[in-house]
Design a protein around this motif. Structure first.
Motif, PDB file in Angstrom:
ATOM      1  N   GLY A   3       0.791  -1.217   0.000  1.00 59.06           N
ATOM      2  CA  GLY A   3       0.000   0.000   0.000  1.00 59.06           C
ATOM      3  C   GLY A   3       0.823   1.268   0.000  1.00 59.06           C
ATOM      4  N   GLY A   4       2.124   1.129   0.178  1.00 56.82           N
ATOM      5  CA  GLY A   4       3.003   2.281   0.217  1.00 56.82           C
ATOM      6  C   GLY A   4       3.405   2.777  -1.159  1.00 56.82           C
ATOM      7  N   SER A   5       4.292   3.767  -1.157  1.00 55.34           N
ATOM      8  CA  SER A   5       4.729   4.413  -2.397  1.00 55.34           C
ATOM      9  C   SER A   5       6.244   4.525  -2.451  1.00 55.34           C
ATOM     10  N   LEU A   6       6.750   4.516  -3.665  1.00 53.11           N
ATOM     11  CA  LEU A   6       8.167   4.774  -3.930  1.00 53.11           C
ATOM     12  C   LEU A   6       8.279   5.504  -5.255  1.00 53.11           C
ATOM     13  N   THR A   7       9.345   6.288  -5.384  1.00 56.07           N
ATOM     14  CA  THR A   7       9.634   6.926  -6.665  1.00 56.07           C
ATOM     15  C   THR A   7      11.037   6.534  -7.101  1.00 56.07           C
ATOM     16  N   LEU A   8      11.134   5.988  -8.301  1.00 53.42           N
ATOM     17  CA  LEU A   8      12.413   5.649  -8.903  1.00 53.42           C
ATOM     18  C   LEU A   8      12.834   6.759  -9.858  1.00 53.42           C
ATOM     19  N   SER A   9      14.141   6.988  -9.926  1.00 54.76           N
ATOM     20  CA  SER A   9      14.699   7.954 -10.863  1.00 54.76           C
ATOM     21  C   SER A   9      15.802   7.289 -11.668  1.00 54.76           C
ATOM     22  N   CYS A  10      15.974   7.767 -12.898  1.00 61.01           N
ATOM     23  CA  CYS A  10      17.039   7.251 -13.752  1.00 61.01           C
ATOM     24  C   CYS A  10      17.572   8.395 -14.587  1.00 61.01           C
ATOM     25  N   ILE A  18       4.711   7.138 -15.086  1.00 65.30           N
ATOM     26  CA  ILE A  18       6.035   7.425 -15.631  1.00 65.30           C
ATOM     27  C   ILE A  18       6.058   8.851 -16.149  1.00 65.30           C
ATOM     28  N   SER A  19       7.172   9.520 -15.940  1.00 65.08           N
ATOM     29  CA  SER A  19       7.345  10.883 -16.432  1.00 65.08           C
ATOM     30  C   SER A  19       8.819  11.090 -16.774  1.00 65.08           C
ATOM     31  N   ARG A  20       9.108  12.159 -17.502  1.00 65.06           N
ATOM     32  CA  ARG A  20      10.504  12.427 -17.857  1.00 65.06           C
ATOM     33  C   ARG A  20      10.762  13.915 -17.894  1.00 65.06           C
ATOM     34  N   ASP A  21      12.000  14.251 -17.601  1.00 67.77           N
ATOM     35  CA  ASP A  21      12.476  15.621 -17.702  1.00 67.77           C
ATOM     36  C   ASP A  21      13.509  15.612 -18.819  1.00 67.77           C
ATOM     37  N   ASN A  22      13.122  16.075 -19.984  1.00 71.90           N
ATOM     38  CA  ASN A  22      14.015  16.006 -21.146  1.00 71.90           C
ATOM     39  C   ASN A  22      15.263  16.866 -20.956  1.00 71.90           C
ATOM     40  N   ALA A  23      15.134  17.967 -20.255  1.00 71.32           N
ATOM     41  CA  ALA A  23      16.285  18.849 -20.037  1.00 71.32           C
ATOM     42  C   ALA A  23      17.342  18.166 -19.175  1.00 71.32           C
ATOM     43  N   LYS A  24      16.896  17.261 -18.304  1.00 71.25           N
ATOM     44  CA  LYS A  24      17.820  16.570 -17.408  1.00 71.25           C
ATOM     45  C   LYS A  24      18.108  15.140 -17.859  1.00 71.25           C
ATOM     46  N   ASN A  25      17.512  14.728 -18.995  1.00 68.99           N
ATOM     47  CA  ASN A  25      17.684  13.343 -19.473  1.00 68.99           C
ATOM     48  C   ASN A  25      17.349  12.339 -18.369  1.00 68.99           C
ATOM     49  N   THR A  26      16.276  12.599 -17.672  1.00 68.74           N
ATOM     50  CA  THR A  26      15.901  11.793 -16.509  1.00 68.74           C
ATOM     51  C   THR A  26      14.473  11.294 -16.648  1.00 68.74           C
ATOM     52  N   VAL A  27      14.278  10.037 -16.255  1.00 68.08           N
ATOM     53  CA  VAL A  27      12.945   9.451 -16.241  1.00 68.08           C
ATOM     54  C   VAL A  27      12.619   9.040 -14.812  1.00 68.08           C
TER      55      VAL A  27
END
Length: 120
Positions: free
Chosen positions: A15-22, A69-78
């Protein structure tokens, strides 16, 4: 050479949450598609979610409505925002990117993986 570095995995209760970054770095002209895959012990690696450069997304049926899922194109990060986590979401999560490098070649790159464990 393109490198993908993931972060954000860990242990969370059901039931919890996590956020992954790449974050992608290296010889990058542009990134076509970024995505997340996962592999549980004894199972094949499977698609979780992908996002294209224009912002369109695709999700596995098992995570639709719970993961974003989301991405920041300026940071090349998903990013992968995971809510309402279930024990069956337990797996190693891998970042993937289809990258056009500065020499004009398309590279399919993988991160090293980050473990997500959902358990009480």
């Amino acid at each position: 050479q393109v490198q993908l570095v993931e972060s954000g995995g860990g242990l969370v209760q059901p039931g919890g949450s996590l956020t992954l970054s790449c974050a992608a770095s290296g010889s990058i002209a542009s990134i076509y598609v970024m995505g997340w895959y996962r592999q549980a012990p004894g199972k094949q690696r499977e698609l979780v979610a992908v996002i294209h450069s224009g912002g369109s997304t695709n999700y596995a049926g098992s995570v639709k409505g719970r993961f974003t899922i989301s991405r920041d194109n300026a940071k090349n990060t998903v990013y992968l925002q995971m809510n309402s986590l279930k024990p069956e979401d337990t797996a190693a999560y891998y970042c993937n990117a289809a990258v056009l490098d500065r020499l004009g070649s398309v590279k399919n790159s993988w991160g090293q993986g980050t473990q997500v464990t959902v358990s009480s």
